[in-house]
Design a protein around this motif. Structure first.
Motif, PDB file in Angstrom:
ATOM      1  N   MET A   1       0.863  -1.061   0.125  1.00 22.50           N
ATOM      2  CA  MET A   1      -0.183  -0.097  -0.027  1.00 22.50           C
ATOM      3  C   MET A   1       1.035   1.204   0.123  1.00 22.50           C
ATOM      4  N   ASP A   2       2.126   1.236   0.433  1.00 24.12           N
ATOM      5  CA  ASP A   2       2.892   2.479   0.313  1.00 24.12           C
ATOM      6  C   ASP A   2       3.406   2.895  -1.048  1.00 24.12           C
ATOM      7  N   THR A   3       3.070   1.987  -1.921  1.00 28.86           N
ATOM      8  CA  THR A   3       3.320   2.452  -3.451  1.00 28.86           C
ATOM      9  C   THR A   3       2.048   3.304  -4.011  1.00 28.86           C
ATOM     10  N   PHE A   4       1.148   3.767  -3.190  1.00 31.62           N
ATOM     11  CA  PHE A   4       0.308   4.913  -3.501  1.00 31.62           C
ATOM     12  C   PHE A   4       0.526   5.839  -2.641  1.00 31.62           C
ATOM     13  N   PRO A   5       1.476   6.932  -2.922  1.00 29.07           N
ATOM     14  CA  PRO A   5       1.564   7.857  -2.079  1.00 29.07           C
ATOM     15  C   PRO A   5       0.746   9.031  -2.127  1.00 29.07           C
ATOM     16  N   VAL A   6      -0.073   8.996  -3.354  1.00 26.03           N
ATOM     17  CA  VAL A   6      -1.247  10.328  -3.287  1.00 26.03           C
ATOM     18  C   VAL A   6      -2.508   9.732  -2.401  1.00 26.03           C
ATOM     19  N   VAL A   7      -2.591   8.544  -2.379  1.00 28.27           N
ATOM     20  CA  VAL A   7      -3.794   7.996  -1.506  1.00 28.27           C
ATOM     21  C   VAL A   7      -3.402   8.068  -0.136  1.00 28.27           C
ATOM     22  N   LYS A   8      -1.994   7.802   0.290  1.00 27.40           N
ATOM     23  CA  LYS A   8      -1.521   7.797   1.582  1.00 27.40           C
ATOM     24  C   LYS A   8      -1.910   9.385   1.998  1.00 27.40           C
TER      25      LYS A   8
ATOM     26  N   GLN B   1      -3.540  11.746   0.823  1.00 22.45           N
ATOM     27  CA  GLN B   1      -4.835  12.216   1.086  1.00 22.45           C
ATOM     28  C   GLN B   1      -5.568  11.615   2.181  1.00 22.45           C
ATOM     29  N   ASP B   2      -5.304  10.446   2.585  1.00 24.44           N
ATOM     30  CA  ASP B   2      -5.756   9.893   3.863  1.00 24.44           C
ATOM     31  C   ASP B   2      -5.247  10.298   4.963  1.00 24.44           C
ATOM     32  N   GLU B   3      -3.972  10.786   4.984  1.00 24.62           N
ATOM     33  CA  GLU B   3      -3.348  11.529   6.276  1.00 24.62           C
ATOM     34  C   GLU B   3      -3.902  12.908   6.475  1.00 24.62           C
ATOM     35  N   ALA B   4      -4.222  13.602   5.357  1.00 22.00           N
ATOM     36  CA  ALA B   4      -4.571  14.999   5.272  1.00 22.00           C
ATOM     37  C   ALA B   4      -6.206  14.997   5.847  1.00 22.00           C
ATOM     38  N   ALA B   5      -6.981  13.994   5.248  1.00 26.24           N
ATOM     39  CA  ALA B   5      -8.470  13.815   5.878  1.00 26.24           C
ATOM     40  C   ALA B   5      -8.739  13.180   7.298  1.00 26.24           C
ATOM     41  N   HIS B   6      -7.607  12.476   7.639  1.00 23.21           N
ATOM     42  CA  HIS B   6      -7.676  11.628   9.028  1.00 23.21           C
ATOM     43  C   HIS B   6      -6.813  11.682   9.878  1.00 23.21           C
ATOM     44  N   GLY B   7      -5.748  12.825  10.064  1.00 24.34           N
ATOM     45  CA  GLY B   7      -4.775  12.888  10.673  1.00 24.34           C
ATOM     46  C   GLY B   7      -3.839  12.062   9.981  1.00 24.34           C
ATOM     47  N   ASP B   8      -3.001  11.338  11.041  1.00 30.06           N
ATOM     48  CA  ASP B   8      -1.972  10.580  10.736  1.00 30.06           C
ATOM     49  C   ASP B   8      -2.146   9.218  10.209  1.00 30.06           C
ATOM     50  N   ALA B   9      -3.673   8.925  10.157  1.00 34.14           N
ATOM     51  CA  ALA B   9      -3.906   7.497   9.852  1.00 34.14           C
ATOM     52  C   ALA B   9      -3.826   7.417   8.300  1.00 34.14           C
ATOM     53  N   TYR B  10      -3.275   6.312   7.935  1.00 33.02           N
ATOM     54  CA  TYR B  10      -3.532   5.911   6.549  1.00 33.02           C
ATOM     55  C   TYR B  10      -4.737   4.918   6.620  1.00 33.02           C
TER      56      TYR B  10
END
Length: 58
Positions: A1-8, A10-19
């Motif tokens: 999953m770490d190969t999708f940096p854009v998703v990561k 966006q998730d961190e921006a929307a949910h804090g540090d959580a992926y």
């Protein structure tokens, strides 16, 4: 999953540090493995479930 940096990001921006996406996918894999190991049924957490919904008429 770490190969999708854009998703990561966006998730961190929307949910804090959580992926969140990664956590959800790993949870589903754990559920599938548990069902396989116990011979139980794996029920989807998706709504609508695969093959259902507006893109799949009855």
């Amino acid at each position: 999953m770490d190969t999708f940096p854009v998703v990561k990001r966006q998730d961190e921006a929307a949910h804090g540090d959580a992926y969140r996406t990664k956590d959800l996918i790993l949870d589903v894999y754990d559920r599938m493995e548990e069902a396989r190991a116990t011979g139980g049924e794996c029920r989807t957490v998706l709504d609508p479930p695969p093959g259902k919904g507006p893109r799949h008429p009855a």
